[in-house]
Design a protein around this motif. Structure first.
Motif, PDB file in Angstrom:
ATOM      1  N   ASP A   1       5.167   0.354  -5.792  1.00 30.78           N
ATOM      2  CA  ASP A   1       4.569  -0.327  -6.941  1.00 30.78           C
ATOM      3  C   ASP A   1       3.396   0.498  -7.459  1.00 30.78           C
ATOM      4  N   ARG A   2       3.445   0.867  -8.730  1.00 30.77           N
ATOM      5  CA  ARG A   2       2.406   1.717  -9.309  1.00 30.77           C
ATOM      6  C   ARG A   2       1.060   1.017  -9.385  1.00 30.77           C
ATOM      7  N   ALA A   3       1.068  -0.239  -9.753  1.00 33.09           N
ATOM      8  CA  ALA A   3      -0.191  -0.954  -9.977  1.00 33.09           C
ATOM      9  C   ALA A   3      -0.992  -1.093  -8.687  1.00 33.09           C
ATOM     10  N   SER A   4      -0.323  -1.456  -7.607  1.00 35.83           N
ATOM     11  CA  SER A   4      -1.014  -1.678  -6.333  1.00 35.83           C
ATOM     12  C   SER A   4      -1.043  -0.432  -5.454  1.00 35.83           C
ATOM     13  N   LYS A   5      -0.260   0.587  -5.830  1.00 34.30           N
ATOM     14  CA  LYS A   5      -0.092   1.811  -5.041  1.00 34.30           C
ATOM     15  C   LYS A   5       0.563   1.543  -3.690  1.00 34.30           C
ATOM     16  N   ALA A   6       1.228   0.412  -3.558  1.00 38.72           N
ATOM     17  CA  ALA A   6       1.876   0.062  -2.302  1.00 38.72           C
ATOM     18  C   ALA A   6       2.976   1.058  -1.980  1.00 38.72           C
ATOM     19  N   PRO A   7       3.037   1.545  -0.752  1.00 34.02           N
ATOM     20  CA  PRO A   7       4.079   2.497  -0.376  1.00 34.02           C
ATOM     21  C   PRO A   7       5.398   1.792  -0.089  1.00 34.02           C
ATOM     22  N   PHE A   8       6.458   2.572  -0.034  1.00 34.32           N
ATOM     23  CA  PHE A   8       7.750   2.027   0.376  1.00 34.32           C
ATOM     24  C   PHE A   8       7.733   1.727   1.870  1.00 34.32           C
ATOM     25  N   ASP A   9       8.576   0.785   2.274  1.00 31.77           N
ATOM     26  CA  ASP A   9       8.768   0.511   3.694  1.00 31.77           C
ATOM     27  C   ASP A   9       9.322   1.778   4.359  1.00 31.77           C
ATOM     28  N   PRO A  10       8.716   2.229   5.457  1.00 30.69           N
ATOM     29  CA  PRO A  10       9.194   3.450   6.106  1.00 30.69           C
ATOM     30  C   PRO A  10      10.669   3.397   6.499  1.00 30.69           C
ATOM     31  N   SER A  11      11.192   2.199   6.749  1.00 26.24           N
ATOM     32  CA  SER A  11      12.589   2.078   7.156  1.00 26.24           C
ATOM     33  C   SER A  11      13.560   2.515   6.070  1.00 26.24           C
TER      34      SER A  11
END
Length: 443
Positions: A368-378
């Motif tokens: 998510d660009r807005a929150s900068k949340a990364p993807f789940d490593p899985s």
């Protein structure tokens, strides 16, 4: 059935049989655009005639002479050329066979320097989280990437790790870039005080962080403040330019762009451009003199240090970088690559940051660009992207663990300095197709 111990036991890579410019060719004739220069190695591309002829000529004269007995003409000439262009008062060059050897030598030299100076209590090294300094035990200890360190933890040295200078993730909303750079740098001062100033021997950092975070440049003023802190407390500054040096960021030494010089500097990768395994550790006159006027012997060494054929290759590579005006081209092409990446990926919902210097660029991928949340490593985004690009004939350098060794994904790009505008367009197109396969259309 291969008897080669590969990097990954569950895949059988194609066999490389040739190289031409920015392309590698496998045994079935497929051509791969080398968009990462391997691992930021192949700065001159593949099949450079001047370099290969220099290697052949050296082999005809002398293949090997052990440095315990003799030096060689190419080693002397390459050392002279590097010091002629080196920043600050760097004055001596210690040749090795690669980046891990260079950083290992730097750590040992820093320690011996203080012993020779009569301050043996100085044994502590400070580095940064999410750094990478090589895979030998000392170099791995200095590195701050938890994924690489985890299983070897009981074997590693006790090295302190402070926060990285990672503006995209760490800069506060109310901070200017300069304010953040100052705050990030002052973490070094705090750690020195915590450990006790007279116990610290050196601070080690990459001017532009490479593999672990994806071409992360320092915030403005960060390294000037770092240099001030090192001087204030009298500790050595070691800069690891193994990946970002030798013209990769647009100047021969990456630290030139930050207006500072280290006490010890490490180079490799682009020094040999892949034509021979070679690295080097450069140190200041003061450090060398401490050894020379003390024991007179740096208690270190490997069989192949100062290898005549390797240094002949390095000499030809550095001359090519300088004589062909490739530094100016890296600056121009770097701006063009950044512009092309921003044009193609700047509004992609899963691209958070596009960064770097020269022909050393990174793209950080986010859920998510807005929150900068990364993807789940899985989801294994980096591994899938690497595979998707490779199928399309593009070699790039995706990595996971961008943020903390576990979370986050990025792609590192470090194409040969000789890449043409058309080939750059091909690189971006193939990368975009791979991103679309793995992450979906960017709109």
């Amino acid at each position: 059935m291969s008897h080669v111990f590969p990097r990954h036991c569950h895949t059988q890579p194609p066999i490389a049989v040739g190289g031409e410019g920015v392309f590698l060719i496998d045994s079935e004739g497929k051509r791969y655009l080398d968009g990462s220069g391997g691992a930021a190695v192949s700065c001159l591309g593949h099949g450079d005639k001047e370099v290969t002829e220099a290697i052949k000529a050296q082999l005809d004269r002398l293949a090997f002479a052990h440095t315990g007995f003799l030096t060689s003409e190419p080693a002397e000439a390459l050392a002279d050329l590097l010091i002629e262009h080196a920043p600050g008062d760097l004055d001596r060059v210690y040749f090795v066979s690669g980046g891990s050897e260079a950083t290992e030598a730097a750590i040992k030299l820093a320690r011996q320097y203080w012993v020779e100076k009569g301050q043996p209590q100085r044994s502590r090294l400070i580095a940064r989280r999410q750094s990478y300094h090589g895979n030998t035990i000392g170099a791995l200890s200095a590195g701050g990437n938890e994924w690489r360190r985890q299983q070897f933890g009981p074997l590693l040295l006790d090295v302190s790790h402070i926060a990285p200078c990672y503006e995209y993730r760490e800069r506060g909303e109310d901070e200017t870039a300069e304010e953040y750079g100052l705050r990030a740098a002052n973490a070094l001062r705090d750690e020195i005080e915590r450990l006790g100033p007279d116990t610290v021997m050196a601070f080690m950092a990459e001017p532009v962080v490479g593999a672990t975070s994806g071409a992360v440049p320092p915030a403005p003023g960060y390294f000037r403040r770092i240099r001030q802190i090192c001087d204030e407390y009298g500790i050595l500054l070691i800069l690891d330019e193994v990946m970002c040096g030798m013209g990769r960021t647009g100047t021969l030494f990456a630290c030139e762009q930050d207006g500072i010089a280290p006490d010890i500097l490490c180079i490799a990768k682009g020094l040999g451009a892949g034509y021979q395994p070679i690295g080097a550790m450069l140190c200041s006159k003061e450090i060398y003199d401490a050894i020379a006027q003390g024991s007179g012997f740096f208690q270190h060494g490997h069989t192949y240090i100062g290898h005549p054929v390797a240094t002949a290759a390095g000499l030809a590579v550095v001359r090519a970088i300088l004589d062909r005006d490739l530094l100016v081209q890296v600056q121009r092409k770097g701006r063009a690559l950044q512009s092309a990446l921003e044009s193609r990926f700047g509004q992609h919902p899963h691209v958070g940051d596009i960064r770097g210097r020269g022909l050393f660029r990174g793209i950080e991928l986010v859920a998510d660009r807005a929150s900068k949340a990364p993807f789940d490593p899985s989801l294994r985004i980096a591994a899938r992207l690497k595979k998707a690009a490779f199928v399309r004939g593009l070699i790039c350098y995706p990595m996971s663990g961008t943020i903390d060794g576990k979370h986050g994904d990025h792609v590192l790009l470090a194409p040969p300095f000789i890449i043409s505008d058309a080939e750059m367009g091909m690189l971006v197109d193939r990368l975009a197709d791979a991103v679309e396969e793995v992450l979906g259309h960017g709109g």
